[in-house]
Structure formats: C-alpha cells, structure tokens
Design a protein around this motif. Structure first.
Motif, PDB file in Angstrom:
ATOM      1  N   PHE A 189      65.268  62.414  -2.860  1.00  0.00           N
ATOM      2  CA  PHE A 189      66.995  62.666  -2.687  1.00  0.00           C
ATOM      3  C   PHE A 189      66.674  62.929  -4.511  1.00  0.00           C
ATOM      4  N   PHE A 190      67.416  63.799  -4.814  1.00  0.00           N
ATOM      5  CA  PHE A 190      67.589  63.813  -5.816  1.00  0.00           C
ATOM      6  C   PHE A 190      69.301  64.226  -6.281  1.00  0.00           C
ATOM      7  N   GLY A 191      69.505  62.693  -7.150  1.00  0.00           N
ATOM      8  CA  GLY A 191      71.086  62.127  -7.444  1.00  0.00           C
ATOM      9  C   GLY A 191      71.633  63.485  -8.463  1.00  0.00           C
ATOM     10  N   LEU A 192      72.085  64.613  -8.938  1.00  0.00           N
ATOM     11  CA  LEU A 192      71.977  65.454 -10.056  1.00  0.00           C
ATOM     12  C   LEU A 192      73.863  64.806 -10.779  1.00  0.00           C
ATOM     13  N   MET A 193      73.499  65.572 -12.345  1.00  0.00           N
ATOM     14  CA  MET A 193      74.511  65.551 -12.562  1.00  0.00           C
ATOM     15  C   MET A 193      74.789  67.556 -13.132  1.00  0.00           C
ATOM     16  N   LEU A 194      75.824  68.564 -12.675  1.00  0.00           N
ATOM     17  CA  LEU A 194      75.860  69.527 -12.972  1.00  0.00           C
ATOM     18  C   LEU A 194      76.174  69.607 -14.564  1.00  0.00           C
ATOM     19  N   THR A 195      75.617  69.408 -15.379  1.00  0.00           N
ATOM     20  CA  THR A 195      76.188  69.195 -16.707  1.00  0.00           C
ATOM     21  C   THR A 195      76.453  70.702 -17.747  1.00  0.00           C
ATOM     22  N   ALA A 196      77.628  70.455 -18.894  1.00  0.00           N
ATOM     23  CA  ALA A 196      77.331  71.608 -19.347  1.00  0.00           C
ATOM     24  C   ALA A 196      75.465  72.890 -20.182  1.00  0.00           C
ATOM     25  N   ASP A 197      75.180  71.487 -19.995  1.00  0.00           N
ATOM     26  CA  ASP A 197      73.423  72.568 -20.748  1.00  0.00           C
ATOM     27  C   ASP A 197      73.044  72.096 -19.285  1.00  0.00           C
ATOM     28  N   VAL A 220      69.337  65.247 -14.183  1.00  0.00           N
ATOM     29  CA  VAL A 220      68.213  64.185 -12.951  1.00  0.00           C
ATOM     30  C   VAL A 220      69.403  63.359 -13.425  1.00  0.00           C
ATOM     31  N   LEU A 221      70.265  62.106 -12.535  1.00  0.00           N
ATOM     32  CA  LEU A 221      70.736  60.903 -12.409  1.00  0.00           C
ATOM     33  C   LEU A 221      69.642  59.867 -12.161  1.00  0.00           C
ATOM     34  N   GLU A 222      69.613  60.487 -10.744  1.00  0.00           N
ATOM     35  CA  GLU A 222      68.795  59.356 -10.583  1.00  0.00           C
ATOM     36  C   GLU A 222      67.827  60.345  -9.097  1.00  0.00           C
ATOM     37  N   TYR A 223      66.399  59.022  -9.252  1.00  0.00           N
ATOM     38  CA  TYR A 223      65.774  60.072  -8.335  1.00  0.00           C
ATOM     39  C   TYR A 223      65.591  58.458  -6.479  1.00  0.00           C
ATOM     40  N   ASN A 224      66.028  59.316  -6.051  1.00  0.00           N
ATOM     41  CA  ASN A 224      65.887  58.212  -4.645  1.00  0.00           C
ATOM     42  C   ASN A 224      64.345  58.710  -3.620  1.00  0.00           C
ATOM     43  N   ALA A 225      63.907  57.771  -2.754  1.00  0.00           N
ATOM     44  CA  ALA A 225      63.029  57.736  -1.851  1.00  0.00           C
ATOM     45  C   ALA A 225      63.094  57.928  -0.840  1.00  0.00           C
ATOM     46  N   ARG A 226      64.233  58.352   0.009  1.00  0.00           N
ATOM     47  CA  ARG A 226      65.182  58.199   1.674  1.00  0.00           C
ATOM     48  C   ARG A 226      65.931  59.343   1.877  1.00  0.00           C
TER      49      ARG A 226
END
Ligand code: AMP
Ligand code: GLY
Length: 423
Positions: free
Chosen positions: A269-277, A281-287
């Motif tokens: 599970f990829f926790g992403l932030m869509l930044t100006a750059d 990745v904000l965080e990974y989860n394994a579930r």
C-alpha cells in the motif's frame, strides 16, 4: 476450497465479502472476525497474534489459503510460522513486512534506491534528535519508527513543539517501543492518494486509487483517526502520475526489496503525496488499507482468489487484474468521541436495509452479536459504501445509505469525497 481470514475490522469484512464471491470458495473462517464478517464466514475465537494457534487451526480444518488482513501479525512473522508448517498463506514474511514495520528501514531503502520521498534523518538517540532540530526548517515531521496504530506521526510547527514531540516519542514512549527510533523528515504539501497493489516478489499490479480522510472532523479538523472515509478513484491521480509512479516508485520498490533479499509477496500500500515536485512516498504499508479496501474491492472485477494464488505462485504477470469503470465512496460511522473516549454496546438498527441492494454495502468495523442484537463494539463501527457511475453519484448514494442505519452516539463526517468537487 477453504479460506481463513485473519483480522477483525471493516477491511476484513470487505475481504471476506470479496472472497465469498469466488466460485472456488466453499467455506470461509475468520479469526477473530466480527458480527458483519459472520454473514460470510464462521468466526473463530483466536486472536490475530496467536500464530501457533492460528496455524494449528488451519491444519485441523485443512485450510487451503490463509489471508492476513492486519499489520501486527505480518510484522510479527505470522507468515513465517504458516510457511514453516507447510501452510499456504497470502502476505509478506516478517523480513519483507518490515517495509511497514520500520519507518527508518523504509526511508533508508528509498534513499538507497532513489525512490522519491521526503528528505529525512533517522535517530536512535534523543539528544542527537534534539540537536538536529536546532538547525531544522519548520514545520517538520516526527515519526516513531515502528507500528503505532497510525498514530506515531507528529507534525510540528515550531522548535518548541518538535522538542516536545521528541520527548513524547523517545522519552515518554507514548507509542511504546515503536519510539525507540525515530525519523525526522521534511514537511511536504500536496494531495494525498493511496494506491494498493498486488505483488508476487517480482511483478507488481496496482489496484485502482483511493483517498482516505484521516482527521476526525469535517474540513480535516480534529485528531488523526484510523480513517473516517474514503473515495475511489482519486480524480487527482491522473494517467500521467500513474505512469511516473509505476516507473519511479512501484516497480523500483519491489525490485529494491528483492535486491535486499527481502522478496515481497502480498499487498504493498503506497501512501503518496502529490507534491509540486512530483509524487513522493509518505509511507508504505504491507497490507490492505482500512477503509481503502471498502471502496477498492467493491470495484474489483477479477476473482480475488486467482490474484492471491498468483502472488503466492509468482505468476502475477500472467494474471488479469480488472476494475469497474465506476466510483465508490465509504463513509465511516463512528461512536461519538472517537478516537479519544467513546461508549460501546448500543444496538445497531437498520442493517437489514442493505439486504438485496446492489451497489450498497455496510462493512462492520466494530460490532458484536449479543442477546440484544448486533451492538456497537468500537470507535469505528460501520463503513457504509456505495458505488455510482461517477464520484458524485457514489457520494450521493453513500450519504443516502448512511441514514439507513442508526445507533446511539452515531458520528460521521459530512464531507467525505467533497474534494472531488474541486477536481
Ligand atoms: P503516515 O503514517 O506516515 O502516512 O503519516 C500519517 C499522516 O501524516 C499522512 O497521511 C500525512 O497526512 C501526514 N504526513 C506524514 N508524513 C508527512 C510529511 N513528510 N509531510 C507532510 N505530512 C506528512
Ligand atoms: N487508511 C490508512 C491505513 O489503512 O493505514
């Protein structure tokens, strides 16, 4: 075949519902489950951390496949125990679940393999963390290294707040042992998106995108929670962003884990932030995410058993993964006072209103069957999901269905998916 699902929340209810749709499945067990899961599965009174008992149960009942929903057992090595016993299980081993289990590990992995993420430093020593803060830019983000029920992240606006944060995490150990190490990282701004994926060790196939609402109150106010609602897909997650993430984030993460001798099989599970750059990745989860699963699985066309098997067997590249071209919104119905202090044991009325209604779901997060009927048994009680042709329709449907169920102290956010109006 017989399937055992390990966990007890809305996510596990959604997994059980999806597994039950597979023509290959004759019988489902869930440990420990809840009153909602019980519609599809026989719930067994074994805790998710009782690995030996779970494995013994799986042997006794000749379970063909066990699916682990929760993070704690994965990080604690439940998959290793099952494999040692010759049992078939879906999820990463402990040496791969560390992707979620240690934020310091995941940050170092991203740095080593050039996967875009916020700039950071790891600390074992609170004195060094405090010294580092003296020259840092604010706001800044402090993260306890280990699992902390999604609560181990502090966003600090000033040096004073950050110093107090180091004390909270590393000295007062508010998040327990998970605060023995800490990540201090750059504060990023942008829209957040969750992308769940199936991984077979080499190949990764992403599911449709989703967005969570973590704060307790309308307008993203109040405390962080386990998640108050979700929508899928995210209109901000464009094809262009997807192509970038596939190339620079998703496959590189799977390859990095393999290169480290930590072959990852299961869900990333990829926790992403869509930044100006660009996306980071904000965080990974394994579930699977909770409540992301409650909007993603109702949109999945493919038989989930085929995908679980492909991940275990390493044949995901040859396996189709398809989603409906529709949308879904999930509104979490919580107990007033969540996430701090709340009462339990109130009768839930109106669950039968969902019976036979296509495209409407009521996933139980914290419920219990008693002599009085099904009662509330947690902070997050239900996740009401509805689909629609687009997000606007799904949102209207979900908020209509929220009125079909009731219990004392029912609390929910009114603005789940409101952001789509800006898209
Ligand atoms: P995490 O558990 O790492 O996903 O963090 C929980 C929440 O804290 C995220 O969903 C973000 O809203 C926020 N957050 C975490 N890291 C950062 C960061 N570097 N910059 C801004 N917000 C962050
Ligand atoms: N919804 C966030 C999580 O499952 O961690």
């Amino acid at each position: 075949m017989k399937v055992l699902i390990v966990g007890s929340g809305g996510r596990e209810h959604a997994i059980a519902w999806k597994v039950a749709k597979s023509p290959k499945v004759d019988k489902i067990y869930c440990a420990p489950g809840n009153a909602g899961v019980a519609q599809y599965a026989e719930c067994v009174d074994i805790g998710a951390m009782e690995f030996e008992k779970l494995a013994a149960f799986a042997k006794e009942k000749q379970i063909d496949l066990t699916v682990i929903g929760m993070d704690d057992p994965l990080v604690g090595g439940v998959v290793d125990v099952f494999e040692r016993e010759g049992l078939r299980v879906f999820g990463p081993r402990a040496n791969a679940a560390i992707l979620e289990g240690s934020k310091a590990f995941s940050k170092d992995l991203m740095k080593k393999y050039h996967i875009p993420t916020a700039a950071y430093e790891n600390f074992d020593d609170p004195e060094q963390a405090l010294a580092y803060l003296e020259t840092a830019k604010f706001p800044i983000v402090l993260k306890a290294d280990g699992l902390a029920l999604g609560k181990g992240v502090l966003i600090c606006n000033t040096l004073e707040e950050a110093k107090a944060g180091v004390k909270t995490i590393m000295l007062d150990k508010q998040f327990g042992e998970s605060g023995n190490r800490m990540v201090i990282e750059e504060f990023m701004t942008g829209r957040e998106v969750s992308v769940l994926s199936f991984v077979d060790g080499k190949t990764i196939k992403t599911m449709t995108s989703a967005q969570d609402h973590k704060r307790a109150g309308d307008g993203d106010t109040g405390l962080n929670t386990g998640g108050m609602g979700t929508f899928s897909p995210s209109p901000f997650y464009t094809e262009e962003i997807d192509a970038y993430c596939q190339k620079y984030i998703y496959q590189p993460t799977v390859d990095a884990m393999a290169a480290e001798g930590r072959e990852f099989k299961g869900i990333i599970f990829f926790g992403l932030m869509l930044t100006a750059d660009g996306p980071k990745v904000l965080e990974y989860n394994a579930r699977f995410g909770d409540p992301e699963t409650q909007v993603v699985l109702p949109r999945m066309k493919t038989d989930i058993i085929d995908v679980f098997n492909a991940c275990i067997d390493g044949t995901l590249a040859q396996t189709e993964l398809e989603f409906e071209d529709n949308a879904a919104v999930c509104v979490v119905l919580a107990s007033d006072g969540y996430p701090v202090k709340y009462e339990k044991g109130f009768v839930i009325r109106g669950l039968e209103n969902f019976e036979g209604k296509d495209g409407y779901y009521v996933f139980h997060a914290g419920s219990k069957k008693t002599e009085k009927g099904i009662v509330t048994n947690g902070g997050r009680v239900l996740g009401v999901t509805a689909t629609g042709r687009d997000l606007k329709e799904a949102r209207a449907n979900a908020y209509e269905a929220v009125n079909w169920v009731d219990f004392d102290n029912k609390y929910y956010r009114h603005d789940i998916g409101k952001a789509i109006e800006e898209a």
